[in-house]
Design a protein around this motif. Structure first.
Motif, PDB file in Angstrom:
ATOM      1  N   ARG A   1      35.763  37.091  41.781  1.00 41.89           N
ATOM      2  CA  ARG A   1      36.193  37.972  40.695  1.00 41.89           C
ATOM      3  C   ARG A   1      35.154  39.013  40.315  1.00 41.89           C
ATOM      4  O   ARG A   1      35.467  39.981  39.661  1.00 41.89           O
ATOM      5  CB  ARG A   1      36.537  37.140  39.477  1.00 41.89           C
ATOM      6  CG  ARG A   1      35.385  36.287  38.958  1.00 41.89           C
ATOM      7  CD  ARG A   1      35.931  35.055  38.370  1.00 41.89           C
ATOM      8  NE  ARG A   1      36.883  35.471  37.376  1.00 41.89           N
ATOM      9  CZ  ARG A   1      36.814  35.139  36.109  1.00 41.89           C
ATOM     10  NH1 ARG A   1      35.848  34.373  35.697  1.00 41.89           N
ATOM     11  NH2 ARG A   1      37.717  35.547  35.271  1.00 41.89           N
ATOM     12  N   ASN A   2      33.892  38.811  40.706  1.00 42.33           N
ATOM     13  CA  ASN A   2      32.863  39.787  40.365  1.00 42.33           C
ATOM     14  C   ASN A   2      32.642  40.811  41.458  1.00 42.33           C
ATOM     15  O   ASN A   2      31.670  41.557  41.406  1.00 42.33           O
ATOM     16  CB  ASN A   2      31.538  39.071  40.099  1.00 42.33           C
ATOM     17  CG  ASN A   2      31.665  38.138  38.923  1.00 42.33           C
ATOM     18  OD1 ASN A   2      32.345  38.459  37.968  1.00 42.33           O
ATOM     19  ND2 ASN A   2      31.044  36.975  39.007  1.00 42.33           N
ATOM     20  N   GLY A   3      33.487  40.835  42.464  1.00 42.81           N
ATOM     21  CA  GLY A   3      33.337  41.829  43.516  1.00 42.81           C
ATOM     22  C   GLY A   3      32.354  41.433  44.594  1.00 42.81           C
ATOM     23  O   GLY A   3      32.095  42.206  45.507  1.00 42.81           O
TER      24      GLY A   3
ATOM     25  N   PHE B   1      37.138  46.372  47.971  1.00 39.27           N
ATOM     26  CA  PHE B   1      37.350  45.740  46.675  1.00 39.27           C
ATOM     27  C   PHE B   1      37.924  46.729  45.666  1.00 39.27           C
ATOM     28  O   PHE B   1      38.849  46.425  44.917  1.00 39.27           O
ATOM     29  CB  PHE B   1      36.021  45.161  46.156  1.00 39.27           C
ATOM     30  CG  PHE B   1      36.178  44.414  44.873  1.00 39.27           C
ATOM     31  CD1 PHE B   1      35.900  45.015  43.663  1.00 39.27           C
ATOM     32  CD2 PHE B   1      36.639  43.112  44.871  1.00 39.27           C
ATOM     33  CE1 PHE B   1      36.062  44.330  42.474  1.00 39.27           C
ATOM     34  CE2 PHE B   1      36.804  42.418  43.696  1.00 39.27           C
ATOM     35  CZ  PHE B   1      36.508  43.029  42.486  1.00 39.27           C
ATOM     36  N   GLY B   2      37.337  47.935  45.674  1.00 36.07           N
ATOM     37  CA  GLY B   2      37.799  48.957  44.742  1.00 36.07           C
ATOM     38  C   GLY B   2      39.249  49.333  44.992  1.00 36.07           C
ATOM     39  O   GLY B   2      40.055  49.468  44.066  1.00 36.07           O
TER      40      GLY B   2
ATOM     41  N   PHE C   1      41.458  46.517  43.708  1.00 39.60           N
ATOM     42  CA  PHE C   1      41.444  46.467  42.255  1.00 39.60           C
ATOM     43  C   PHE C   1      42.370  47.540  41.696  1.00 39.60           C
ATOM     44  O   PHE C   1      43.194  47.291  40.808  1.00 39.60           O
ATOM     45  CB  PHE C   1      40.005  46.685  41.776  1.00 39.60           C
ATOM     46  CG  PHE C   1      39.796  46.367  40.341  1.00 39.60           C
ATOM     47  CD1 PHE C   1      39.908  47.344  39.378  1.00 39.60           C
ATOM     48  CD2 PHE C   1      39.477  45.083  39.958  1.00 39.60           C
ATOM     49  CE1 PHE C   1      39.704  47.049  38.046  1.00 39.60           C
ATOM     50  CE2 PHE C   1      39.259  44.779  38.626  1.00 39.60           C
ATOM     51  CZ  PHE C   1      39.384  45.765  37.663  1.00 39.60           C
TER      52      PHE C   1
ATOM     53  N   LYS D   1      46.142  46.903  42.569  1.00 38.38           N
ATOM     54  CA  LYS D   1      46.729  45.856  41.727  1.00 38.38           C
ATOM     55  C   LYS D   1      47.080  46.410  40.365  1.00 38.38           C
ATOM     56  O   LYS D   1      48.152  46.155  39.825  1.00 38.38           O
ATOM     57  CB  LYS D   1      45.690  44.750  41.516  1.00 38.38           C
ATOM     58  CG  LYS D   1      46.085  43.452  42.075  1.00 38.38           C
ATOM     59  CD  LYS D   1      45.064  42.378  41.849  1.00 38.38           C
ATOM     60  CE  LYS D   1      43.816  42.774  41.160  1.00 38.38           C
ATOM     61  NZ  LYS D   1      43.491  41.898  40.035  1.00 38.38           N
TER      62      LYS D   1
ATOM     63  N   PRO E   1      42.096  46.493  31.626  1.00 39.12           N
ATOM     64  CA  PRO E   1      41.891  45.392  32.571  1.00 39.12           C
ATOM     65  C   PRO E   1      42.917  44.283  32.386  1.00 39.12           C
ATOM     66  O   PRO E   1      43.344  44.012  31.276  1.00 39.12           O
ATOM     67  CB  PRO E   1      40.495  44.868  32.250  1.00 39.12           C
ATOM     68  CG  PRO E   1      39.963  45.694  31.171  1.00 39.12           C
ATOM     69  CD  PRO E   1      40.978  46.646  30.693  1.00 39.12           C
ATOM     70  N   GLN E   2      43.307  43.686  33.486  1.00 38.38           N
ATOM     71  CA  GLN E   2      44.303  42.627  33.457  1.00 38.38           C
ATOM     72  C   GLN E   2      43.670  41.307  33.834  1.00 38.38           C
ATOM     73  O   GLN E   2      42.684  41.267  34.542  1.00 38.38           O
ATOM     74  CB  GLN E   2      45.345  42.924  34.536  1.00 38.38           C
ATOM     75  CG  GLN E   2      46.192  44.094  34.226  1.00 38.38           C
ATOM     76  CD  GLN E   2      47.627  43.663  34.095  1.00 38.38           C
ATOM     77  OE1 GLN E   2      48.207  43.153  35.022  1.00 38.38           O
ATOM     78  NE2 GLN E   2      48.185  43.837  32.923  1.00 38.38           N
ATOM     79  N   LEU E   3      44.279  40.225  33.410  1.00 38.66           N
ATOM     80  CA  LEU E   3      43.802  38.918  33.851  1.00 38.66           C
ATOM     81  C   LEU E   3      44.239  38.681  35.294  1.00 38.66           C
ATOM     82  O   LEU E   3      45.325  39.109  35.665  1.00 38.66           O
ATOM     83  CB  LEU E   3      44.388  37.831  32.950  1.00 38.66           C
ATOM     84  CG  LEU E   3      44.006  37.976  31.488  1.00 38.66           C
ATOM     85  CD1 LEU E   3      44.760  36.985  30.654  1.00 38.66           C
ATOM     86  CD2 LEU E   3      42.518  37.785  31.312  1.00 38.66           C
ATOM     87  N   PRO E   4      43.419  38.019  36.077  1.00 35.27           N
ATOM     88  CA  PRO E   4      43.814  37.806  37.472  1.00 35.27           C
ATOM     89  C   PRO E   4      45.126  37.050  37.572  1.00 35.27           C
ATOM     90  O   PRO E   4      45.316  36.060  36.889  1.00 35.27           O
ATOM     91  CB  PRO E   4      42.689  36.949  38.061  1.00 35.27           C
ATOM     92  CG  PRO E   4      41.585  37.002  37.110  1.00 35.27           C
ATOM     93  CD  PRO E   4      42.125  37.390  35.785  1.00 35.27           C
ATOM     94  N   GLY E   5      46.023  37.528  38.354  1.00 30.20           N
ATOM     95  CA  GLY E   5      47.280  36.808  38.538  1.00 30.20           C
ATOM     96  C   GLY E   5      48.338  37.168  37.522  1.00 30.20           C
ATOM     97  O   GLY E   5      49.474  36.746  37.612  1.00 30.20           O
TER      98      GLY E   5
ATOM     99  N   PRO F   1      44.486  32.728  40.472  1.00 32.15           N
ATOM    100  CA  PRO F   1      44.171  32.957  39.060  1.00 32.15           C
ATOM    101  C   PRO F   1      42.684  32.838  38.758  1.00 32.15           C
ATOM    102  O   PRO F   1      42.226  33.333  37.734  1.00 32.15           O
ATOM    103  CB  PRO F   1      44.956  31.858  38.327  1.00 32.15           C
ATOM    104  CG  PRO F   1      46.087  31.561  39.233  1.00 32.15           C
ATOM    105  CD  PRO F   1      45.564  31.724  40.622  1.00 32.15           C
ATOM    106  N   SER F   2      41.915  32.210  39.670  1.00 30.44           N
ATOM    107  CA  SER F   2      40.479  32.137  39.421  1.00 30.44           C
ATOM    108  C   SER F   2      39.767  33.361  39.976  1.00 30.44           C
ATOM    109  O   SER F   2      38.551  33.421  39.984  1.00 30.44           O
ATOM    110  CB  SER F   2      39.894  30.884  40.068  1.00 30.44           C
ATOM    111  OG  SER F   2      40.180  30.883  41.446  1.00 30.44           O
TER     112      SER F   2
END
Lengths: 186, 169
Positions: free
Chosen positions: B31-33, B58-59, B62, B65, B84-88, B109-110
């Motif tokens: 999640r931190n790239g 990654f960019g 991101f 999405k 920003p959105q939560l993953p998933g 989701p993680s």
């Protein structure tokens, strides 16, 4: 192709590898005993158990997500239900119940009637401040942090101290959405 | 249980191209790239240096999405673009295809993102990506010598992944 539906706790539990319950209980007991011998202070032991639980939780979450196929929970209520019914079942073989929601839905209690960690355990008088199952609070905190939820977890009832069940109070502090990690000038 | 010593961080030796391998390359990000894993089996064209390539990938994902979920016509609530959105959360794209390759994407989701680039004729890879996520759990997450958030250097993971990818339809 339609995505596979999330499996219930029992279905996942049937599919994961299991270990002998007594081995698990006795191993955990040995860890706690050793921590008490090494650290001597009950508060230190509680903190260490929480930290160990946290380190387990940050890895456990991926195994949980991979095996149980749950998608992102819509809100914290669903999250608590999933932890209690699928999570606990998958890793400990017991289900918990979710009770005592507060008014904004950010805080709830997970109640465990049956806890494999404490079979055969009695707390002696010298360890009265010890939260024997504190590893569980660390695990939940670590796992939820990896899904962007910062939580605070405390013990409300503890059977080793004479209560009738184990109750964990889980409070959601905030949801941390992901940010673009790279700075634009790099 | 076998233990694996992590080698020092150095570029992985080039993989000899497996004949009949269906995939071009795979990326795994957290999640931190941080690029946890990159492997290529068949990549004739390389335009950027490795760090830039990872950042670009990654960019791209991101932004894609974020864009796909804001454009969702069935979504009930819409934040502004760039929130920003939560993953998933919300809808999530799972692949795009050009005339020369297909890129398949999965995010847990993680925040673990798995990207697989293959030839364009391949069918839907969502189940395969889930299987690769399971491989990641088995060989990386459960490995006590692996620190989460660092690049994965684990022979068993490489071998099992190569084997699985070789057999993709």
């Amino acid at each position: 192709m339609a995505p596979v539906a999330p499996r219930s706790g029992d279905a996942v539990f049937a599919n994961v590898e299991r270990v002998n319950a007594e081995l698990f209980t006795l191993t955990y007991g040995a860890i706690v005993r050793q921590l008490i011998t090494d650290l001597e202070e009950v508060e230190e032991v509680n903190k260490q158990l929480d930290q160990m639980g946290y380190n387990i939780g940050i890895r456990l979450i991926d195994e949980f997500l991979a095996k149980s196929n749950v998608s992102r929970c819509v809100d914290f209520k669903e999250t608590a239900e999933v932890i209690a019914k699928v999570g606990f079942k998958m890793f400990l073989g017991v289900t918990a119940s979710v009770t005592n929601w507060d008014a904004d839905g950010t805080s709830c209690s997970l109640v465990l009637e049956d806890n494999p960690l404490v079979d055969f355990v009695e707390l002696p008088d010298t360890c009265q401040g010890l939260y024997y199952c504190n590893i569980l609070s660390g695990v939940i905190r670590g796992a939820l942090e990896m899904v962007s939820m910062k939580t605070e977890i405390t013990w409300v009832r503890d059977m080793l101290r004479g209560d009738d069940a184990f109750e964990l109070r889980v409070k959601l502090l905030k949801q941390v959405p992901e940010e673009y990690p790279y700075k634009d000038d790099e | 249980m076998q233990f694996f010593g992590g080698s020092e961080i150095s570029p992985s030796p080039p993989v000899p191209p497996a004949s009949g391998s269906n995939a071009h390359m795979i990326y795994v990000f957290n999640r931190n790239g941080v690029c946890l894993f990159y492997r290529e089996w068949n990549r004739p064209l390389r335009t950027l240096n490795v760090q830039q390539d990872h950042k670009l990938m990654f960019g791209l994902l991101f932004s894609l999405k974020s864009f796909t979920s804001k454009m969702d016509p069935t979504g009930v609530e819409k934040g502004n673009l760039g929130v920003p959105q939560l993953p998933g959360q919300g809808c999530s794209f799972h692949s795009f295809r050009t005339n020369t390759y297909k890129l398949s994407f999965m995010e847990s989701p993680s925040g673990i993102k798995i990207i697989l680039v293959t030839h364009p004729k391949i069918s839907d890879l969502r189940e395969s990506l889930k299987y690769i996520y399971n491989l990641y759990v088995e060989y990386a997450v459960k490995n006590p010598l692996y620190t989460p958030g660092t690049p994965i250097r684990c022979e068993l993971f490489n071998t099992n992944l190569d084997q699985y990818v070789r057999n993709l339809a």
